[in-house]
Design a protein around this motif. Sequence first.
Motif, PDB file in Angstrom:
ATOM      1  N   ARG A   9      22.404  28.441  44.030  1.00 39.02           N
ATOM      2  CA  ARG A   9      23.872  28.514  44.035  1.00 39.02           C
ATOM      3  C   ARG A   9      24.353  29.438  42.911  1.00 39.02           C
ATOM      4  NH1 ARG A   9      28.639  28.392  46.699  1.00 39.02           N
ATOM      5  NH2 ARG A   9      30.297  27.465  45.460  1.00 39.02           N
ATOM      6  N   TYR A  37      32.850  23.456  38.510  1.00 38.01           N
ATOM      7  CA  TYR A  37      33.333  23.157  39.863  1.00 38.01           C
ATOM      8  C   TYR A  37      32.779  24.163  40.867  1.00 38.01           C
ATOM      9  CZ  TYR A  37      36.452  21.818  43.671  1.00 38.01           C
ATOM     10  OH  TYR A  37      36.937  21.394  44.886  1.00 38.01           O
ATOM     11  N   VAL A  41      30.020  25.870  40.730  1.00 36.54           N
ATOM     12  CA  VAL A  41      28.583  25.671  40.952  1.00 36.54           C
ATOM     13  C   VAL A  41      28.330  24.404  41.761  1.00 36.54           C
ATOM     14  CG1 VAL A  41      26.366  25.258  39.816  1.00 36.54           C
ATOM     15  CG2 VAL A  41      27.934  26.990  38.910  1.00 36.54           C
ATOM     16  N   ASP A  42      28.991  23.300  41.399  1.00 35.62           N
ATOM     17  CA  ASP A  42      28.866  22.053  42.164  1.00 35.62           C
ATOM     18  C   ASP A  42      29.933  21.071  41.704  1.00 35.62           C
ATOM     19  OD1 ASP A  42      28.231  19.753  43.514  1.00 35.62           O
ATOM     20  OD2 ASP A  42      26.123  19.718  42.932  1.00 35.62           O
ATOM     21  N   ALA A  76      30.426  18.083  42.418  1.00 37.05           N
ATOM     22  CA  ALA A  76      29.896  16.733  42.190  1.00 37.05           C
ATOM     23  C   ALA A  76      29.406  16.539  40.760  1.00 37.05           C
ATOM     24  CB  ALA A  76      28.760  16.455  43.175  1.00 37.05           C
ATOM     25  N   LEU A  77      29.240  17.616  40.015  1.00 35.46           N
ATOM     26  CA  LEU A  77      28.777  17.522  38.629  1.00 35.46           C
ATOM     27  C   LEU A  77      29.849  17.023  37.678  1.00 35.46           C
ATOM     28  CD1 LEU A  77      26.941  20.957  38.398  1.00 35.46           C
ATOM     29  CD2 LEU A  77      25.832  18.720  38.205  1.00 35.46           C
ATOM     30  N   THR A 130      23.085  15.398  35.963  1.00 33.74           N
ATOM     31  CA  THR A 130      23.832  14.981  37.155  1.00 33.74           C
ATOM     32  C   THR A 130      25.334  14.892  36.895  1.00 33.74           C
ATOM     33  OG1 THR A 130      23.545  12.627  36.623  1.00 33.74           O
ATOM     34  CG2 THR A 130      21.873  13.664  38.022  1.00 33.74           C
ATOM     35  N   ASN A 169      34.359  26.230  48.966  1.00 29.73           N
ATOM     36  CA  ASN A 169      34.002  25.526  50.202  1.00 29.73           C
ATOM     37  C   ASN A 169      35.263  25.109  50.971  1.00 29.73           C
ATOM     38  OD1 ASN A 169      32.166  24.501  52.093  1.00 29.73           O
ATOM     39  ND2 ASN A 169      32.203  22.464  51.171  1.00 29.73           N
ATOM     40  N   ARG A 206      20.736  24.053  39.985  1.00 32.48           N
ATOM     41  CA  ARG A 206      21.341  24.673  41.171  1.00 32.48           C
ATOM     42  C   ARG A 206      21.124  26.178  41.087  1.00 32.48           C
ATOM     43  NH1 ARG A 206      22.132  19.842  40.736  1.00 32.48           N
ATOM     44  NH2 ARG A 206      23.912  18.631  41.524  1.00 32.48           N
TER      45      ARG A 206
END
Length: 348
Positions: free
Chosen positions: A167, A60, A62-63, A65-66, A46, A334, A164
């Motif tokens: 993604r 960043y 990929v996600d 929030a990671l 996480t 995004n 993910r």
Amino acid sequence: MMENPGKQIVGSLLLLFLSVLISVQAQGKEIVDMAGRRVIVPDRVTKAYGASPPATYLLYAVDPALLAGLNYPFNPRERTYLRPDVVSLPVIGGWFGQGRTPNQETLLKVKPDVMVAWIWKTKAANEKIEQVARLLGLPLVYVRLDHLGEYSEAFLFIGRLVGREERGRKLSEYAKRTLADVEPVVAAVPVGKRVSIYYAEAPDGLSTECDGSPHTELINLAGGQNIYRCAPKDDFGMERISIEQVMLADPEVILAQEKECVDRVRSDPGWKSIRAVKNGRVHLIPRAPFNWFDRPPSFMRLLGIKWLTNLLYPDRYPLDLAKETREFYRLFLNVELDDGALREVLHQ
């Protein structure tokens, strides 16, 4: 006879440590990283720490929030296109630039599940990273990002690592498709007719990179000819060159990292006899939020190679750059670019 109390305590602590270690490993899973190493990582990742900007940017994409922390504070230009919650993360530092290392105390405080590092070419540099990872008890996984062609697999790897997968597949497919589109265009350009390029670094424009340097990979991939033909002296680069050398090579295009350099080249009489200047082919490399070309290298180069190939061969590689840029920022960051932001990104 009673055992030494001190030995009993040490033995108990050792057993406790081993039981915790076994428990943690039992809760984890074994993966093979991009260096071929087997690593035990948590079943669910996480929070991850990127040990250098390329790895952080990869996470960043990929996600966001990671991310557990940053390698450096983002500047106003970068912050415009990044998530506010990421911008405010603690600055940990990392292994990048010349002699930089992370703040281990801060790294311990943020407690990432895993450390992601770009594998270096030198064993000694990797050993330093591995030593810190062992000291802090962090699972370390390597990604390979030396060449743009490795990003496709890197997206898939990170997607699997952090759960993910879909993604990672989307970003990987974009990377594959981009190179597949550009390669035949470049292959069709005869070597003798390839556009000559001078890559100008530093405000005065008189630092550059050898044609064999990884810092100029995009020039080769886009079908350009780097005028500075040599073997790099070291990984850092930014080798000094004289204006006389540039004049003698007489490049058709100049790519500049700094706006101050572009202004100088366009106005300084010392540069005016060079073809690129006479023909108005001096270009500032886009760099928002991350550099499209180099320093540091990132996934933004997937858009950068399209930009550069179109810049060099617009007839062979026609491109609606505005449309392509909007789609790229939407997919990877995004971010929806309005007309003003688009002009700012493209330096128009």
